[in-house]
Design a protein around this motif. Structure first.
Motif, PDB file in Angstrom:
ATOM      1  N   LEU A  89       0.332  -5.476  -1.165  1.00 51.64           N
ATOM      2  CA  LEU A  89      -0.506  -4.649  -2.046  1.00 51.64           C
ATOM      3  C   LEU A  89      -0.251  -3.161  -1.814  1.00 51.64           C
ATOM      4  O   LEU A  89      -0.265  -2.360  -2.751  1.00 51.64           O
ATOM      5  CB  LEU A  89      -1.989  -4.976  -1.825  1.00 51.64           C
ATOM      6  N   LYS A  90      -0.017  -2.794  -0.561  1.00 49.03           N
ATOM      7  CA  LYS A  90       0.272  -1.394  -0.243  1.00 49.03           C
ATOM      8  C   LYS A  90       1.540  -0.942  -0.963  1.00 49.03           C
ATOM      9  O   LYS A  90       1.583   0.140  -1.561  1.00 49.03           O
ATOM     10  CB  LYS A  90       0.493  -1.241   1.273  1.00 49.03           C
ATOM     11  N   ALA A  91       2.557  -1.778  -0.905  1.00 44.81           N
ATOM     12  CA  ALA A  91       3.833  -1.431  -1.556  1.00 44.81           C
ATOM     13  C   ALA A  91       3.632  -1.321  -3.074  1.00 44.81           C
ATOM     14  O   ALA A  91       4.134  -0.396  -3.726  1.00 44.81           O
ATOM     15  CB  ALA A  91       4.878  -2.482  -1.216  1.00 44.81           C
ATOM     16  N   GLN A  92       2.872  -2.268  -3.606  1.00 49.35           N
ATOM     17  CA  GLN A  92       2.627  -2.301  -5.049  1.00 49.35           C
ATOM     18  C   GLN A  92       1.919  -1.031  -5.539  1.00 49.35           C
ATOM     19  O   GLN A  92       2.182  -0.533  -6.621  1.00 49.35           O
ATOM     20  CB  GLN A  92       1.731  -3.516  -5.293  1.00 49.35           C
ATOM     21  N   HIS A  93       0.982  -0.518  -4.727  1.00 47.95           N
ATOM     22  CA  HIS A  93       0.163   0.633  -5.164  1.00 47.95           C
ATOM     23  C   HIS A  93       0.587   1.955  -4.526  1.00 47.95           C
ATOM     24  O   HIS A  93      -0.117   2.947  -4.689  1.00 47.95           O
ATOM     25  CB  HIS A  93      -1.314   0.366  -4.839  1.00 47.95           C
ATOM     26  N   ASN A  94       1.679   1.970  -3.802  1.00 46.20           N
ATOM     27  CA  ASN A  94       2.089   3.161  -3.036  1.00 46.20           C
ATOM     28  C   ASN A  94       0.892   3.691  -2.232  1.00 46.20           C
ATOM     29  O   ASN A  94       0.461   4.843  -2.386  1.00 46.20           O
ATOM     30  CB  ASN A  94       2.660   4.251  -3.959  1.00 46.20           C
ATOM     31  N   ALA A  95       0.356   2.806  -1.422  1.00 46.09           N
ATOM     32  CA  ALA A  95      -0.842   3.142  -0.645  1.00 46.09           C
ATOM     33  C   ALA A  95      -0.526   3.210   0.841  1.00 46.09           C
ATOM     34  O   ALA A  95       0.445   2.607   1.314  1.00 46.09           O
ATOM     35  CB  ALA A  95      -1.911   2.072  -0.888  1.00 46.09           C
ATOM     36  N   VAL A  96      -1.343   3.976   1.565  1.00 45.44           N
ATOM     37  CA  VAL A  96      -1.242   4.001   3.027  1.00 45.44           C
ATOM     38  C   VAL A  96      -2.643   3.803   3.607  1.00 45.44           C
ATOM     39  O   VAL A  96      -3.644   4.085   2.955  1.00 45.44           O
ATOM     40  CB  VAL A  96      -0.644   5.323   3.569  1.00 45.44           C
ATOM     41  N   ILE A  97      -2.652   3.319   4.843  1.00 49.33           N
ATOM     42  CA  ILE A  97      -3.935   3.098   5.530  1.00 49.33           C
ATOM     43  C   ILE A  97      -4.078   4.140   6.632  1.00 49.33           C
ATOM     44  O   ILE A  97      -3.218   4.255   7.514  1.00 49.33           O
ATOM     45  CB  ILE A  97      -4.002   1.678   6.125  1.00 49.33           C
ATOM     46  N   LEU A  98      -5.159   4.907   6.543  1.00 51.09           N
ATOM     47  CA  LEU A  98      -5.483   5.893   7.579  1.00 51.09           C
ATOM     48  C   LEU A  98      -6.634   5.308   8.393  1.00 51.09           C
ATOM     49  O   LEU A  98      -7.692   5.022   7.827  1.00 51.09           O
ATOM     50  CB  LEU A  98      -5.957   7.199   6.934  1.00 51.09           C
ATOM     51  N   ALA A  99      -6.422   5.123   9.673  1.00 51.72           N
ATOM     52  CA  ALA A  99      -7.492   4.521  10.482  1.00 51.72           C
ATOM     53  C   ALA A  99      -7.947   5.474  11.576  1.00 51.72           C
ATOM     54  O   ALA A  99      -7.129   6.132  12.225  1.00 51.72           O
ATOM     55  CB  ALA A  99      -7.016   3.217  11.104  1.00 51.72           C
ATOM     56  N   HIS A 100      -9.244   5.527  11.740  1.00 52.14           N
ATOM     57  CA  HIS A 100      -9.794   6.334  12.831  1.00 52.14           C
ATOM     58  C   HIS A 100      -9.584   5.594  14.145  1.00 52.14           C
ATOM     59  O   HIS A 100      -9.592   4.359  14.182  1.00 52.14           O
ATOM     60  CB  HIS A 100     -11.290   6.599  12.587  1.00 52.14           C
ATOM     61  N   ASN A 101      -9.412   6.374  15.214  1.00 53.39           N
ATOM     62  CA  ASN A 101      -9.189   5.796  16.546  1.00 53.39           C
ATOM     63  C   ASN A 101     -10.304   4.869  17.015  1.00 53.39           C
ATOM     64  O   ASN A 101     -10.134   4.145  17.982  1.00 53.39           O
ATOM     65  CB  ASN A 101      -9.086   6.923  17.586  1.00 53.39           C
ATOM     66  N   TYR A 102     -11.456   4.932  16.374  1.00 52.23           N
ATOM     67  CA  TYR A 102     -12.578   4.098  16.805  1.00 52.23           C
ATOM     68  C   TYR A 102     -12.690   2.807  16.007  1.00 52.23           C
ATOM     69  O   TYR A 102     -13.653   2.066  16.148  1.00 52.23           O
ATOM     70  CB  TYR A 102     -13.887   4.886  16.709  1.00 52.23           C
ATOM     71  N   GLU A 103     -11.727   2.565  15.155  1.00 53.52           N
ATOM     72  CA  GLU A 103     -11.739   1.302  14.386  1.00 53.52           C
ATOM     73  C   GLU A 103     -11.413   0.127  15.314  1.00 53.52           C
ATOM     74  O   GLU A 103     -10.752   0.302  16.344  1.00 53.52           O
ATOM     75  CB  GLU A 103     -10.709   1.385  13.267  1.00 53.52           C
ATOM     76  N   PRO A 104     -11.842  -1.083  14.946  1.00 50.97           N
ATOM     77  CA  PRO A 104     -11.493  -2.262  15.752  1.00 50.97           C
ATOM     78  C   PRO A 104      -9.974  -2.443  15.855  1.00 50.97           C
ATOM     79  O   PRO A 104      -9.221  -2.023  14.965  1.00 50.97           O
ATOM     80  CB  PRO A 104     -12.127  -3.421  14.964  1.00 50.97           C
TER      81      PRO A 104
END
Ligand code: SF4
Length: 314
Positions: free
Chosen positions: A16-31
């Motif tokens: 899905l990321k490739a399909q939508h040209n998306a990136v995931i930004l995660a905070h250091n406190y995420e699981p």
């Protein structure tokens, strides 16, 4: 061998990321599982800077709501999605627009400095934003004769007063409810139980700004940003570290330093809002384009000024 549910979800997310040209930004406190699939992992300031640099069309903010608002303010042409729109921040919720307007009326000539853990509308009423990493520098750059209204974190504000020696800083009495109940005695107990361990204090979240109140004679704590903590742990000769921050960071510290021991200063310091983000919700955010966070342009224009000042001060 059949794929596990997690493997299937990760594969779906990657497609899905490739399909939508998306990136995931995660905070250091995420699981941990969220950190492991992130394209970028960092603290609030690093996420803001990275969002600005990214060429992706869609930013998935695996963090809390004000972080998605910050990304929307800095990147108005990108689609910013938060996988759970209930992922708020109790510290940000301690001050409303009405309360700030009233406070400003009491000190009409004061400069307003807002910690980044605030809503877009509070940022729009502020002169400067800051993170814990640059709060002291931001305050030092302000005319010493001007009063300062510092909000919303009382503990971070107290730290800034101690570090700058300024007498004209007025503090908002906000705190993070998750960590407000945790007493410094708990942390000191860990320090006393682990002689020789280094105490790393991260002042980014409500949890750790409490740690800043520990007198230096009780424990020699090092106040470090997340990145500072990560590089310090990597290079230090010490084998054991007590880490005063949201427990999510321990995942990365342990992963990067398998031969060292990391002890949470507060075992209970887990943010329920950060923990609302899951792989399923990230998959659904990408699949259904939800939940979009778009700061209205009038608010955005005003909030951009203090935010740009924050991003500019290293
Ligand atoms: S730990 Fe507290 S201050 Fe940090 S994001 Fe969660 S609620 Fe907000």
């Amino acid at each position: 061998m059949a794929q596990t549910r997690t493997e299937t979800l990760i594969e779906e997310i990657q497609n899905l990321k490739a399909q939508h040209n998306a990136v995931i930004l995660a905070h250091n406190y995420e699981p941990g599982p969220i950190q492991d699939i992130a394209d970028f992992l960092g603290d609030s300031l690093a996420l803001a800077r990275w969002a600005q640099k990214s060429s992706a069309d869609v930013l998935i903010m695996a963090g809390v709501y004000f972080m998605a608002e910050t990304a929307s303010i800095l990147c108005p042409d990108k689609t910013v999605l938060i996988p759970d729109k209930e992922a708020g921040c109790s510290l940000a919720d301690t001050i409303t627009e009405e309360q700030l307007l009233k406070w400003k009326q009491e000190y009409p000539d004061a400069v307003v400095v807002s910690y980044v853990n605030t809503s877009a509308s509070i940022k729009a009423l502020s002169d400067y934003c800051c993170t814990s990493a640059n709060a002291v520098k931001v305050v030092e750059a302000i005319d010493p004769n001007r009063d300062i209204l510092f909000l919303p974190d009382f503990f971070l504000g107290s730290h800034v007063i101690r570090m700058t020696g300024r007498k004209n800083i007025h503090l908002w009495h906000g705190e993070c409810h998750v960590h407000a109940a945790i007493e410094n005695e708990t942390m000191l107990k860990k320090v006393h139980q682990n002689p020789g361990a280094e105490l790393l204090i991260h002042p980014e979240c409500g949890c750790t700004t409490r740690a800043l109140a520990i007198p230096p004679k009780e424990a020699h704590g090092l106040v470090l940003s997340t990145d500072g903590m990560l590089s310090y742990a990597r290079n230090s000769e010490a084998r054991t570290f007590i880490v005063a921050t949201e427990v999510g960071l321990l995942h990365r510290l342990r992963k990067e330093n398998p031969d060292k021991e990391f002890i949470a200063a507060h075992d209970e310091a887990a943010c329920p809002y950060m923990n609302m983000i899951s792989l399923e919700k990230i998959r659904d955010a990408l699949r259904y384009g939800r939940y979009e966070v778009k700061v209205p342009s009038a608010t955005r224009e005003k909030a951009l000024i203090p935010l740009e000042r924050m991003v500019a001060v290293v």
